[in-house]
Design a protein around this motif. Structure first.
Motif, short mmCIF file in Angstrom:
data_model
loop_
_atom_site.label_atom_id
_atom_site.label_comp_id
_atom_site.label_asym_id
_atom_site.label_seq_id
_atom_site.Cartn_x
_atom_site.Cartn_y
_atom_site.Cartn_z
N LEU A 1 4.70 -19.02 17.97
CA LEU A 1 3.99 -17.32 17.26
C LEU A 1 3.26 -17.09 17.22
N LYS A 2 2.63 -17.53 17.42
CA LYS A 2 0.81 -17.15 17.69
C LYS A 2 1.01 -16.03 18.96
N ARG A 3 1.34 -16.51 20.51
CA ARG A 3 1.52 -15.23 21.67
C ARG A 3 2.59 -14.50 20.94
N ALA A 4 3.37 -14.53 20.20
CA ALA A 4 4.68 -13.49 19.21
C ALA A 4 3.25 -12.35 18.73
N LEU A 5 3.03 -12.61 17.97
CA LEU A 5 1.68 -11.70 17.90
C LEU A 5 -0.13 -11.28 18.51
N ASN A 6 0.22 -12.45 18.90
CA ASN A 6 -1.44 -11.55 20.01
C ASN A 6 -1.64 -10.99 20.34
N HIS A 7 -0.68 -10.21 21.18
CA HIS A 7 -0.69 -9.01 21.42
C HIS A 7 -0.73 -7.63 20.82
N ASP A 8 -0.38 -7.57 19.80
CA ASP A 8 -0.68 -6.91 18.58
C ASP A 8 -2.24 -7.26 17.56
N VAL A 9 -2.45 -8.39 18.04
CA VAL A 9 -3.62 -8.60 17.00
C VAL A 9 -4.83 -7.62 16.41
N ASN A 10 -5.15 -6.82 17.61
CA ASN A 10 -6.06 -5.92 16.84
C ASN A 10 -4.97 -4.28 16.42
N MET B 1 -5.40 -5.45 12.70
CA MET B 1 -6.28 -5.77 11.69
C MET B 1 -6.73 -4.23 11.34
N ASP B 2 -5.85 -3.43 12.09
CA ASP B 2 -6.27 -1.78 12.06
C ASP B 2 -6.01 -0.86 10.91
N SER B 3 -4.38 -2.22 10.28
CA SER B 3 -4.07 -1.49 9.32
C SER B 3 -4.75 -1.93 8.11
N TYR B 4 -6.15 -2.92 8.16
CA TYR B 4 -6.34 -3.08 6.67
C TYR B 4 -7.78 -2.35 7.14
N LYS B 5 -8.10 -2.30 5.91
CA LYS B 5 -9.57 -1.96 5.90
C LYS B 5 -11.49 -2.72 5.17
N ASP B 6 -11.62 -2.88 6.22
CA ASP B 6 -12.84 -3.14 6.17
C ASP B 6 -12.39 -5.01 6.56
N GLN C 1 0.35 -6.65 0.85
CA GLN C 1 0.68 -6.39 1.95
C GLN C 1 0.84 -7.87 3.04
N VAL C 2 1.82 -7.43 3.81
CA VAL C 2 1.48 -7.95 6.14
C VAL C 2 2.20 -6.23 6.20
N PRO C 3 2.20 -6.09 7.13
CA PRO C 3 2.60 -4.62 7.91
C PRO C 3 3.97 -5.41 8.77
N PHE C 4 4.89 -4.88 8.16
CA PHE C 4 6.23 -5.09 8.81
C PHE C 4 6.46 -5.46 10.49
N LEU C 5 5.58 -5.17 10.92
CA LEU C 5 5.04 -5.11 12.93
C LEU C 5 4.99 -6.90 12.48
N VAL C 6 4.57 -7.69 11.50
CA VAL C 6 4.38 -9.19 11.03
C VAL C 6 6.40 -10.02 11.53
N LEU C 7 6.68 -9.16 10.31
CA LEU C 7 8.10 -9.65 9.78
C LEU C 7 8.78 -9.15 11.14
N GLU C 8 8.75 -8.49 11.80
CA GLU C 8 9.95 -8.09 13.81
C GLU C 8 9.79 -9.13 14.45
N LYS C 9 8.25 -9.21 14.26
CA LYS C 9 8.12 -9.61 15.84
C LYS C 9 8.18 -11.50 15.33
N LEU C 10 7.86 -12.29 13.75
CA LEU C 10 8.48 -13.29 13.88
C LEU C 10 10.44 -13.52 14.03
N LEU C 11 10.69 -12.25 13.66
CA LEU C 11 12.14 -12.38 13.62
C LEU C 11 12.96 -12.41 14.92
N ALA C 12 11.29 -11.52 15.80
CA ALA C 12 12.33 -11.80 16.83
C ALA C 12 12.31 -13.38 17.27
N VAL C 13 11.32 -13.42 17.01
CA VAL C 13 11.03 -15.43 17.91
C VAL C 13 12.18 -16.33 17.41
N GLU C 14 11.84 -16.02 16.24
CA GLU C 14 13.72 -17.23 15.56
C GLU C 14 15.15 -17.07 15.81
#
Length: 217
Positions: A104-113, A116-121, A185-198
């Motif tokens: 799961l970490k590898r699936a999300l790691n590429h997009d972590v920045n 993070m930019d999705s949130y403020k401060d 909320q979490v960005p929808f991208l998180v759910l997409e990546k997790l679903l892809a891994v699953e």
């Protein structure tokens, strides 16, 4: 009278200087808008904070009651009891998918920045990439397992004991405000990546959830 009229006369040179200053400001603003950094910001998924003056009117409208999703309300003392059930949801997600936490970490790691930019401060709140990535995985798996459990319950009356043992979660199943709150909320991208891994095991469950509760999809 003459002196008063003179006081209100327009000075052409002064007006020209003022307009020239205005043109410079507008020119600077346009350059800012045209820079790649500014243009790139419009492509980001942005999850803002609720304006302070709205929160002051009624905090209960903008504060989760049972579970925190995302970084904004994480570690609030009154929400911590649900953290145990997030971990249980993660274990169940990993068991169902046959994947590991590292997968799961590898699936999300590429997009972590980008995430993070999705949130403020976040920097001011002490979030680093490692902690943030684990939070996205934990909360994302919790949401997907909630959808799956809800879909099973709706279809055949089954209640997953991993979730209904804890009474507040039963309330959460019938009281969905928390997962629709702007700051929760979490960005929808998180759910997409997790679903892809699953391998998309939970996609039908997500559809059932939204069809039943929202009448969409």
């Amino acid at each position: 009278m003459a002196s008063q009229n003179n006081d209100h006369r327009i000075d052409p040179e002064n007006l020209t200087r003022r307009c020239e200053h205005l043109r410079i400001e507008v020119g600077q603003l346009q350059r800012i808008l045209d820079t790649p950094v500014e243009a790139k910001q419009w492509d980001r998924c942005f999850l803002p904070r609720v304006p302070f003056y709205l929160v002051e009117r009624d905090q209960n409208l903008y504060r989760p009651k049972l579970v925190s999703i995302g970084p904004y309300h994480h570690n609030q003392a009154y929400l911590k009891p649900m953290e145990e059930y997030k971990v249980r949801a993660l274990r169940r997600f990993l068991g169902n998918s046959g994947k590991t936490l590292d997968d799961l970490k590898r699936a999300l790691n590429h997009d972590v920045n980008k995430l993070m930019d999705s949130y403020k401060d976040l920097d001011a709140q002490g979030w680093d990439e490692r902690k943030f990535l684990e939070l996205m995985i934990l909360d994302g798996c919790f949401i997907l397992e909630f959808f799956r459990t809800f879909a099973i319950r709706e279809s055949d009356g089954y209640r997953d004991p991993a979730f209904v043992i804890y009474k507040p979660f039963t309330c959460f199943c019938d009281n969905l405000e928390d997962i629709f709150m702007l700051e929760n909320q979490v960005p929808f991208l998180v759910l997409e990546k997790l679903l892809a891994v699953e391998n998309l095991i939970t996609v039908d469950a997500v559809s059932i959830f939204f069809q039943t509760k929202l009448g969409v999809l």
